[in-house]
Motif scaffolding. Structure first.
Motif, PDB file in Angstrom:
ATOM      1  N   SER A 270       0.816  -1.214   0.000  1.00  0.00           N
ATOM      2  CA  SER A 270       0.000   0.000   0.000  1.00  0.00           C
ATOM      3  C   SER A 270       0.847   1.260   0.000  1.00  0.00           C
ATOM      4  O   SER A 270       0.469   2.277  -0.582  1.00  0.00           O
ATOM      5  N   SER A 271       2.013   1.199   0.664  1.00  0.00           N
ATOM      6  CA  SER A 271       2.839   2.390   0.830  1.00  0.00           C
ATOM      7  C   SER A 271       3.881   2.580  -0.257  1.00  0.00           C
ATOM      8  O   SER A 271       4.454   3.670  -0.388  1.00  0.00           O
ATOM      9  N   GLY A 272       4.167   1.517  -1.002  1.00  0.00           N
ATOM     10  CA  GLY A 272       5.207   1.599  -2.023  1.00  0.00           C
ATOM     11  C   GLY A 272       6.621   1.503  -1.495  1.00  0.00           C
ATOM     12  O   GLY A 272       7.586   1.724  -2.228  1.00  0.00           O
ATOM     13  N   LEU A 273       6.777   1.120  -0.218  1.00  0.00           N
ATOM     14  CA  LEU A 273       8.108   1.077   0.388  1.00  0.00           C
ATOM     15  C   LEU A 273       8.975  -0.065  -0.122  1.00  0.00           C
ATOM     16  O   LEU A 273      10.181  -0.084   0.139  1.00  0.00           O
ATOM     17  N   ASN A 274       8.398  -1.034  -0.832  1.00  0.00           N
ATOM     18  CA  ASN A 274       9.221  -2.101  -1.401  1.00  0.00           C
ATOM     19  C   ASN A 274      10.271  -1.541  -2.352  1.00  0.00           C
ATOM     20  O   ASN A 274      11.291  -2.189  -2.626  1.00  0.00           O
ATOM     21  N   GLY A 275      10.027  -0.341  -2.856  1.00  0.00           N
ATOM     22  CA  GLY A 275      10.976   0.291  -3.761  1.00  0.00           C
ATOM     23  C   GLY A 275      12.283   0.680  -3.111  1.00  0.00           C
ATOM     24  O   GLY A 275      13.234   1.073  -3.798  1.00  0.00           O
ATOM     25  N   LYS A 276      12.374   0.581  -1.763  1.00  0.00           N
ATOM     26  CA  LYS A 276      13.626   0.869  -1.055  1.00  0.00           C
ATOM     27  C   LYS A 276      14.475  -0.383  -0.860  1.00  0.00           C
ATOM     28  O   LYS A 276      15.528  -0.314  -0.221  1.00  0.00           O
ATOM     29  N   PHE A 277      14.012  -1.524  -1.377  1.00  0.00           N
ATOM     30  CA  PHE A 277      14.657  -2.801  -1.077  1.00  0.00           C
ATOM     31  C   PHE A 277      15.282  -3.428  -2.318  1.00  0.00           C
ATOM     32  O   PHE A 277      14.683  -3.446  -3.395  1.00  0.00           O
ATOM     33  N   VAL A 278      16.506  -3.957  -2.143  1.00  0.00           N
ATOM     34  CA  VAL A 278      17.141  -4.837  -3.122  1.00  0.00           C
ATOM     35  C   VAL A 278      17.245  -6.212  -2.468  1.00  0.00           C
ATOM     36  O   VAL A 278      17.782  -6.339  -1.359  1.00  0.00           O
ATOM     37  N   SER A 279      16.721  -7.235  -3.140  1.00  0.00           N
ATOM     38  CA  SER A 279      16.632  -8.566  -2.557  1.00  0.00           C
ATOM     39  C   SER A 279      17.636  -9.513  -3.209  1.00  0.00           C
ATOM     40  O   SER A 279      17.576  -9.765  -4.414  1.00  0.00           O
ATOM     41  N   PHE A 280      18.554 -10.043  -2.395  1.00  0.00           N
ATOM     42  CA  PHE A 280      19.500 -11.069  -2.847  1.00  0.00           C
ATOM     43  C   PHE A 280      18.988 -12.438  -2.407  1.00  0.00           C
ATOM     44  O   PHE A 280      18.580 -12.611  -1.251  1.00  0.00           O
ATOM     45  N   ALA A 281      19.031 -13.412  -3.320  1.00  0.00           N
ATOM     46  CA  ALA A 281      18.583 -14.771  -3.031  1.00  0.00           C
ATOM     47  C   ALA A 281      19.683 -15.774  -3.360  1.00  0.00           C
ATOM     48  O   ALA A 281      20.288 -15.711  -4.443  1.00  0.00           O
ATOM     49  N   GLY A 282      19.948 -16.678  -2.425  1.00  0.00           N
ATOM     50  CA  GLY A 282      20.879 -17.771  -2.701  1.00  0.00           C
ATOM     51  C   GLY A 282      20.160 -18.874  -3.459  1.00  0.00           C
ATOM     52  O   GLY A 282      19.045 -19.245  -3.108  1.00  0.00           O
ATOM     53  N   VAL A 283      20.804 -19.386  -4.497  1.00  0.00           N
ATOM     54  CA  VAL A 283      20.215 -20.453  -5.313  1.00  0.00           C
ATOM     55  C   VAL A 283      21.236 -21.571  -5.456  1.00  0.00           C
ATOM     56  O   VAL A 283      22.252 -21.421  -6.143  1.00  0.00           O
ATOM     57  N   MET A 284      20.974 -22.696  -4.779  1.00  0.00           N
ATOM     58  CA  MET A 284      21.861 -23.851  -4.853  1.00  0.00           C
ATOM     59  C   MET A 284      21.482 -24.671  -6.086  1.00  0.00           C
ATOM     60  O   MET A 284      20.436 -25.317  -6.112  1.00  0.00           O
ATOM     61  N   SER A 285      22.354 -24.648  -7.105  1.00  0.00           N
ATOM     62  CA  SER A 285      22.052 -25.346  -8.355  1.00  0.00           C
ATOM     63  C   SER A 285      21.994 -26.853  -8.153  1.00  0.00           C
ATOM     64  O   SER A 285      21.292 -27.561  -8.861  1.00  0.00           O
ATOM     65  N   GLY A 286      22.744 -27.336  -7.214  1.00  0.00           N
ATOM     66  CA  GLY A 286      22.681 -28.727  -6.792  1.00  0.00           C
ATOM     67  C   GLY A 286      22.692 -28.741  -5.288  1.00  0.00           C
ATOM     68  O   GLY A 286      23.160 -27.799  -4.655  1.00  0.00           O
ATOM     69  N   CYS A 287      22.152 -29.779  -4.692  1.00  0.00           N
ATOM     70  CA  CYS A 287      22.057 -29.811  -3.225  1.00  0.00           C
ATOM     71  C   CYS A 287      23.322 -30.379  -2.604  1.00  0.00           C
ATOM     72  O   CYS A 287      23.281 -31.064  -1.575  1.00  0.00           O
ATOM     73  N   ASN A 288      24.462 -30.069  -3.213  1.00  0.00           N
ATOM     74  CA  ASN A 288      25.753 -30.513  -2.673  1.00  0.00           C
ATOM     75  C   ASN A 288      26.794 -29.400  -2.738  1.00  0.00           C
ATOM     76  O   ASN A 288      27.986 -29.647  -2.598  1.00  0.00           O
ATOM     77  N   VAL A 289      26.325 -28.163  -2.932  1.00  0.00           N
ATOM     78  CA  VAL A 289      27.260 -27.051  -3.128  1.00  0.00           C
ATOM     79  C   VAL A 289      27.393 -26.183  -1.881  1.00  0.00           C
ATOM     80  O   VAL A 289      28.221 -25.278  -1.841  1.00  0.00           O
ATOM     81  N   GLY A 290      26.583 -26.442  -0.862  1.00  0.00           N
ATOM     82  CA  GLY A 290      26.685 -25.665   0.364  1.00  0.00           C
ATOM     83  C   GLY A 290      27.917 -26.057   1.151  1.00  0.00           C
ATOM     84  O   GLY A 290      28.425 -27.176   1.044  1.00  0.00           O
ATOM     85  N   GLN A 291      28.420 -25.131   1.963  1.00  0.00           N
ATOM     86  CA  GLN A 291      29.595 -25.430   2.769  1.00  0.00           C
ATOM     87  C   GLN A 291      29.230 -26.052   4.111  1.00  0.00           C
ATOM     88  O   GLN A 291      30.111 -26.457   4.859  1.00  0.00           O
ATOM     89  N   THR A 292      27.946 -26.119   4.412  1.00  0.00           N
ATOM     90  CA  THR A 292      27.479 -26.752   5.647  1.00  0.00           C
ATOM     91  C   THR A 292      26.491 -27.848   5.282  1.00  0.00           C
ATOM     92  O   THR A 292      25.562 -27.626   4.508  1.00  0.00           O
ATOM     93  N   ALA A 293      26.685 -29.053   5.855  1.00  0.00           N
ATOM     94  CA  ALA A 293      25.933 -30.234   5.423  1.00  0.00           C
ATOM     95  C   ALA A 293      24.430 -30.060   5.562  1.00  0.00           C
ATOM     96  O   ALA A 293      23.666 -30.499   4.696  1.00  0.00           O
ATOM     97  N   TYR A 294      23.963 -29.404   6.655  1.00  0.00           N
ATOM     98  CA  TYR A 294      22.525 -29.358   6.834  1.00  0.00           C
ATOM     99  C   TYR A 294      21.833 -28.468   5.818  1.00  0.00           C
ATOM    100  O   TYR A 294      20.642 -28.632   5.552  1.00  0.00           O
ATOM    101  N   TYR A 295      22.550 -27.524   5.201  1.00  0.00           N
ATOM    102  CA  TYR A 295      21.931 -26.762   4.122  1.00  0.00           C
ATOM    103  C   TYR A 295      21.765 -27.624   2.867  1.00  0.00           C
ATOM    104  O   TYR A 295      20.782 -27.489   2.136  1.00  0.00           O
ATOM    105  N   ASN A 296      22.733 -28.497   2.620  1.00  0.00           N
ATOM    106  CA  ASN A 296      22.583 -29.427   1.501  1.00  0.00           C
ATOM    107  C   ASN A 296      21.393 -30.351   1.718  1.00  0.00           C
ATOM    108  O   ASN A 296      20.598 -30.600   0.802  1.00  0.00           O
TER     109      ASN A 296
END
Length: 367
Positions: A270-296
């Motif tokens: 309603s306020s238009g405040l989303n325009g103040k945000f830049v959103s970064f998203a992590g995308v694991m192309s395979g479920c074996n690329v994380g550096q911590t096992a539980y994220y995989n």
């Protein structure tokens, strides 16, 4: 296929048992560490709730760059005593910490600083070593808070802290990891109050539409996962990380709802405040690329539930705010912790490149 999924789930359960025991030990340690101060701490908390004192579990520090990668606590200066310059300001805010609870005694500055280091130590090293020319262009601040409290409470306190430390002539840019992005959204919401000096917010893997792993209907698929989930997210703040089916582009999840995020996100629309945000998203192309096992393992479980792109915790659409923010950026092969620059080595190219990209987005923003 069934055997593979069963093997993955069994591995995940065994790993989570280890995490549960480890986190329980941390939790017991914290309680013992501050047990002698309980009465005083509860009195401080009551005064904070009445608005008579700042909340003792939150604090803003300024960061003084040094020369060693072994960051010293003396580099973290209470914001009131941090020298003000004409530079632009970066404010880093961390995400969820499952080891602390609302009822725990107040953490001292040493523990507050450790909470910051646990999320951002690599980023602090990149800053002090001049990555992306950040040191020459910005002053760096860091905010910590008790994540078991409601994001509504923490957001209002973050707003008050920013309001009391910066003036309207300042240029402030917030970098928020995970839950920190939700706390920031509350701090900047119309219902909380205006902060005109905040020019831009960069969210790093923030569950802006929640995460299935904080959602009872998702955890209830397995009795152990449900019990563990109750421990890890069984606080007000943790429960407010739950997935919501409401939001642009949201894949439906049976039984999922989050009225806090729904109300907050509707206010932003309603306020238009989303325009103040830049959103970064992590995308694991395979479920074996994380550096911590539980994220995989988490990536595999989310894949099996239809969330084919995630950082092992937060699905891509949630991190990207359904493409409603000013800009959305995918970061390949980074798990949820890596999205806070936390790779095993601070010299890892993924950590270095992500930090540079974040600084570049801030420097090149039109705000």
């Amino acid at each position: 296929m069934f055997r593979v999924r069963r093997k993955i789930l069994s591995s995940f359960i065994l790993f989570l048992i280890g995490i549960f025991v480890f986190q329980s030990c941390i939790y017991d340690f914290y309680r013992k560490e501050f047990a002698s101060d309980k009465k005083k701490n509860y009195e401080l908390l009551i005064l904070a709730l009445l608005g008579l004192l700042p909340n003792p579990n939150q604090k803003l520090f300024g960061f003084a760059p040094g020369f060693s990668r072994n960051l010293s606590d003396s580099q973290f200066v209470t914001a009131d005593y941090f020298p003000k310059t004409g530079k632009k300001k970066l404010v880093l805010i961390h995400g969820w910490n499952p080891a602390e609870r609302d009822s725990d005694p107040v953490t001292n500055d040493e523990k507050k600083i450790q909470n910051i280091k646990n999320t951002f130590s690599n980023g602090l090293i990149h800053f002090q070593e001049g990555r992306g020319s950040a040191t020459s262009d910005f002053d760096l601040y860091l905010y910590t808070y008790r994540t078991s409290n409601s994001i509504l409470v923490n957001g209002r306190q973050f707003h008050s802290t920013l309001r009391s430390n910066f003036s309207d002539s300042d240029q402030v840019y917030i970098i928020a990891h995970s839950m920190g992005g939700l706390v920031t959204r509350v701090a900047l919401s119309p219902e909380t109050g205006s902060l005109p000096f905040v020019r831009l917010v960069v969210t790093l893997a923030s569950p802006q539409f929640g995460s299935p792993f904080a959602t009872p209907s998702f955890l209830n698929s397995n009795p152990f996962l449900n019990e563990l989930g109750s421990y890890l997210v069984g606080t007000q703040g943790g429960s407010e990380l739950a997935y919501t089916n409401q939001g642009a582009g949201q894949p439906p999840l049976s039984g999922a709802e989050n009225l806090v995020l729904d109300t907050l996100n509707q206010s932003y629309l309603s306020s238009g405040l989303n325009g103040k945000f830049v959103s970064f998203a992590g995308v694991m192309s395979g479920c074996n690329v994380g550096q911590t096992a539980y994220y995989n393992i988490g990536c595999n479980i989310l894949n099996g539930a239809g969330f084919t792109q995630s950082d092992g915790i937060v699905p891509i659409n949630s991190a990207r705010l359904g493409n409603l923010s000013y800009k959305q950026i995918n970061i390949a092969d980074c798990d949820h912790s890596m999205m806070a620059f936390q790779t095993i080595s601070p010299d890892d190219v993924k950590s270095l490149n992500l930090f540079t990209q974040v600084i570049t987005e801030i420097r090149n923003s039109p705000f």
